[in-house]
Design a protein around this motif. Structure first.
Motif: not given
Lengths: 643, 643
Positions: B338-343
């Motif tokens: 759902t969220n491709t930000s690295l963290a």
């Protein structure tokens, strides 16, 4: 005292009172770089006109950040007969204070950064804890934003434009938000009919919050206080409270006070500069032109394009400036001081014939020890700049009869040095005159030479070897100014060059004419060797026209004569780079007689002698604010009143 | 492992061998800013073409400094069935290494600096201890300088130009230096007749040293070794030694070795990038376009103006790139993540259906603990980027029959993700294709709208309220792209707008035509919905032409179809911003049958199954180096061989 974002607010009153009680202030700035264009040597051509130099510095130096500001206040304590100092070291960084605030970009120059790093400069303190700031336009924009938001929230905002959504209903809610807004209205209606005091709405977008404000102000013009609150996770939501009129007014006022405080926080370090400015105190710096330019640029307004406008702004912000590098390069100091760099100057001014000033730091303030140098910490540099000023000012007092050991910062003896900022590496113009017209040496011994890019300085020496000593000021790879030592040689050089193929020679006048043909009105050179400009009309009863009494002397002597403008004797300083040979004492001797040995009779000189009246009034300022429109008695060529 | 100027040289062999033994490398950079022009949202318009986006990033992002470079090497240990990592955190700063070396200026963006500061970034370490670097041109310039100096000192230099001083004598010594040079010659003559071994000449200027070298080489062609030495006070003087030929040669060689070492020191961190480049290993990054651009710009060459040239340079420097953000935005991952930000990605890839990779740090290397985040330290970010890649690669192995728990970085399963760099916030072009032509969606449902500067997004929604969902991509204050959900509505909108006064509408095609009229050749749209460009001629036996099978669907579906280019089913994702919905597994089903359940027969798939041959050969690279001239079997629209 080290001041960062963390202790700024609590320290501000300390700063204010230090400025308030001071006799004079010393400042210094540390920057992230010097020149973002050409190398410094190319930036500072020895034949720059003041306008050119200002233009170059403005273009190539203002995108750096002034990230450390040193302020040292000096108060003279009569009873102890010494100065008491308070030094402040401000770390400055334009931390964006909100999502809509300006996101400043600044340039770093590797050599400058590397130099500061080698001096132990703490970049982490700048970037993590620097005090923010706003210039005047940013401050008023932010103030307007607050007001606009307040008006909008009070429902008193009037739409300033016609948009497709306006004029149809009191609040035009887009379809996709209608459900959301209805639910809000229901919640508020429930609040009004139940016993709760407040209701927190769910977090939502800025656009939705705007719709909520508009709708609620329209539907419930009275009895509610609406406020945006931020959660710890930085989510914003609206809190609606039931209030009576008085409570509502009180809450509005509290909110306004909070906003004012936010605004003050954002204005940040600029408040310190405003306080310095408002004080009207003498501000001392060492080689301070860039410090002044940066301070105005960063905390007041982007620098104006024209030098004349810059001078005007500067006089508004800093009505009294004094540059210790210029002072040390001027007689009677010039002959005594071999090196005018700050550290060397400070050392020399402790030795005979000078005296180390008596100075103590105030309680609670850092006591710098000049024995263990902390150079290039702005607070320390400001401190020793102040020491240099005191030493030199007091030295002037030794010429009085009877000699005076302490010369106040308000003394008229200091006045000749006011508002003259040292110009680095200009051969024949030692300073930028902030409160009047600049010196305009004739430069008729100067040639403009163009040549193949392989040429080096030695090739130019070779070329002009028949003309004795020359001085070369490189412009770029293929051109330079060459100053001959005698004006008569110019024609010979021009004749010789007629048939040359590899190089070309123009006189300085020809060069300037072709350069400024389309951008400037041409200047005419008067017979006295000075350009005719509008400034020349500024005369006063005490003004003395400069006369070119010894045109045959070497060029640096001509410059000096122009500069000191009461000199009869021209010093010969052939081949030495840089001008600045003033014959202060000699000059005085030759124009007003041996005043230094004379009894002071009236005015400032008698103030000095009595040592009493100096605490309150500053000497009248030379200003250029009404320049051109009214003649004043403080034009450039006036002999200061004390003479 | 933290690497600064202080331990760089001694650590270099460790870095080299880590790169050498690795199966793949992960990198990450930290910069002093993002955009020096418009705000990031203005910089990244949702309708940018790849050329436009590249041009903007090149223009507005390259003046920042990449000042921390993270490298994490991953080596798979078969016996332990886990990856062994070595992570490096390089601090980088262009410290000028001599007075003549480039004095780099770089921009800092307050918001970026403030962000890094809030993460505890150590700026002092960068500025005080950063490793220097040179790009390739600077390196060869410096090499030439050394050679020129060597030639000059050996007397073998030939004057490359005609100057007034040349041709008169072997060494032309200007008059003012003649005495000085004679004294030097006397000293050397004395040395030759006495028993001393060396003589130190007095410190002098660079010009004088040049004269000394020339004179001595001319007068004493044999028997002397001449060398410039620096005192502790940084004063330079010349040391002359009596030597026989052998000794002279040995000293020359030593000197040359010292110079080579100086050169290596100056090239500094670029040597690490060269090693990464030469290894040809897969280089993994997260949202890595800016990292790649900066790395090339800073350590190789200024970025070329044209996107095509950039692609070519990139393929030379980094022949195999993989962007984990692009991979995570692609099927089969997109639906699961759902969220491709690295963290967030790193967290999700530890949970089902994914598996946390088995990883251990090598002895003597920092073991990062992902439980206590150290985000935005480049070494840590590189490390978890590598973890993300491993998890996703291994997940692809679960589709094999039988499933494979470990998928090598050399597996052909990874190949579809090669050299596709995530494009931030472009609605219908998810990636920049470094090794081939870019996707060119038709955009015939897009309108270019101009309007008064007071308009807000809500005004545009209102204006187009009759057309259902729209998507707004702001260009500036007075213009935006508006994407309608159905192509048919475009004509209606155009008709409606004919008589409008406050706004104006153009189709995207009209807009592009007027924009590129003078700068680009016009593109023609083919009937299949793709622009006709020279790339279209690149076909191979396996290529499948994309077909626009469902034009009536919503725009993001169209984009997806273009992108995945084997999809039959169009996903409806109305109103969501950003593209990137790929139907990886579905697509495969529809084109090559249910391979995922099929037995692998040959090629890479069988390599995967046997788990044996993967250590040596990298799969053949898709390259654009011979693009256009020869047809290759790896064009954009090829189905990778494994399918």
């Amino acid at each position: 005292m080290e001041i960062t974002r963390q202790n700024f607010k609590e320290s501000l009153s300390t700063v204010y009172s230090a400025v308030e009680e001071a006799d004079f202030l010393a400042i210094d700035g540390e920057f992230s770089g010097i020149s973002d264009g050409p190398s410094v040597s190319a930036l500072t051509n020895g034949m720059d006109t003041p306008e050119e130099r200002y233009g170059k510095l403005r273009k190539h130096s203002m995108d750096f950040l002034l990230f450390q500001f040193g302020l040292c206040t000096f108060r003279y304590d009569q009873t102890q007969a010494k100065y008491l100092t308070k030094s402040f070291n401000f770390y400055i960084f334009p931390k964006p204070f909100s999502r809509t605030s300006p996101d400043i970009k600044f340039i770093c120059q590797s050599s400058s950064i590397d130099f500061l790093a080698s001096q132990g400069f703490d970049f982490n303190k700048v970037f993590r804890s620097g005090i923010p700031y706003l210039n005047q336009e940013e401050e008023s924009q932010l103030r307007e934003q607050y007001e606009e938001k307040r008006n909008q929230m009070n429902g008193s905002g009037t739409p300033s434009y016609i948009s497709p959504s306006s004029g149809k209903a009191a609040v035009n809610v887009p379809d996709e938000h209608k459900d959301f807004i209805s639910r809000v209205v229901e919640k508020v209606e429930a609040l009004l009919s139940n016993s709760e005091k407040t209701v927190d709405l769910e977090p939502c977008s800025g656009f939705q919050r705007k719709l909520i404000y508009q709708t609620l102000n329209w539907k419930f013009p009275k009895g509610l206080h609406i406020e945006t609150v931020e959660t710890e996770k930085k989510e914003r939501f609206i809190q609606v409270s039931k209030v009576d009129e008085e409570e509502r007014r009180r809450m509005e006022q509290q909110k306004q006070e909070r906003e004012q405080e936010e605004l003050n926080d954002a204005v940040g370090f600029s408040r310190v500069v405003h306080a310095i400015s408002k004080s009207g105190k003498l501000v001392v710096g060492h080689n301070m032109l860039l410090d002044v330019m940066h301070t105005i640029h960063q905390f007041y307004c982007p620098l104006p394009e024209e030098l004349e406008d810059f001078k005007e702004v500067t006089m508004c912000v800093f009505p009294r400036l004094l540059d210790t590098k210029l002072m040390a390069s001027t007689q009677p100091f010039k002959d005594l001081i071999t090196n005018t760099s700050l550290a060397e100057l400070e050392k020399q001014l402790k030795e005979k014939p000078f005296k180390a000033p008596k100075v103590d730091c105030c309680e609670g303030f850092q006591c710098y020890d000049t024995a263990s140098e902390q150079l290039h910490e702005a607070g320390y540099d400001a401190y020793i700049t102040g020491l240099c000023f005191i030493s030199m000012a007091n030295y002037l007092g030794t010429f009085l009869t009877p000699p005076k050991p302490h010369i106040s910062a308000r003394s008229k003896l200091i006045e000749p040095f006011y508002n003259k900022l040292f110009l680095m590496r200009v051969i024949d113009i030692p300073y930028l005159n902030i409160s009047g017209p600049d010196l305009q040496p004739k430069r008729d011994h100067v040639l403009y030479v163009t040549f193949p890019k392989e040429w080096k300085t030695s090739d130019l020496y070779q070329l002009f070897s028949a003309f004795g000593n020359i001085q070369v000021s490189w412009i770029d790879d293929t051109s330079a100014f060459v100053s001959l030592s005698q004006v008569e040689q110019v024609q010979i050089a021009m004749n010789t060059s007629q048939y040359a193929e590899s190089y070309r020679i123009q006189t300085y006048a020809e060069y300037m004419q072709s350069k400024h043909k389309h951008t400037h009105t041409n200047r005419k050179w008067g017979e006295d060797g000075w350009a005719n400009t509008s400034y020349r009309s500024v005369t006063g009863k005490r003004s003395i026209s400069p006369t070119q009494e010894d045109q045959s002397s070497d060029f640096s002597g001509v410059a000096d004569s122009n500069w000191s403008h009461y000199s009869k004797k021209i010093k010969t300083d052939a081949g030495a780079s840089g001008g600045g040979v003033q014959t202060y004492a000699e000059a005085v001797d030759s124009t007003t007689g041996s005043w230094l040995k004379a009894q002071p009779e009236k005015g400032a000189a008698s103030q000095e002698a009595s040592g009493s009246e100096e605490a309150d009034a500053w000497p009248k300022l030379p200003t250029n604010q009404n320049q051109g429109s009214q003649p004043t008695s403080t034009g450039l060529f006036d002999v200061p009143q004390v003479w």
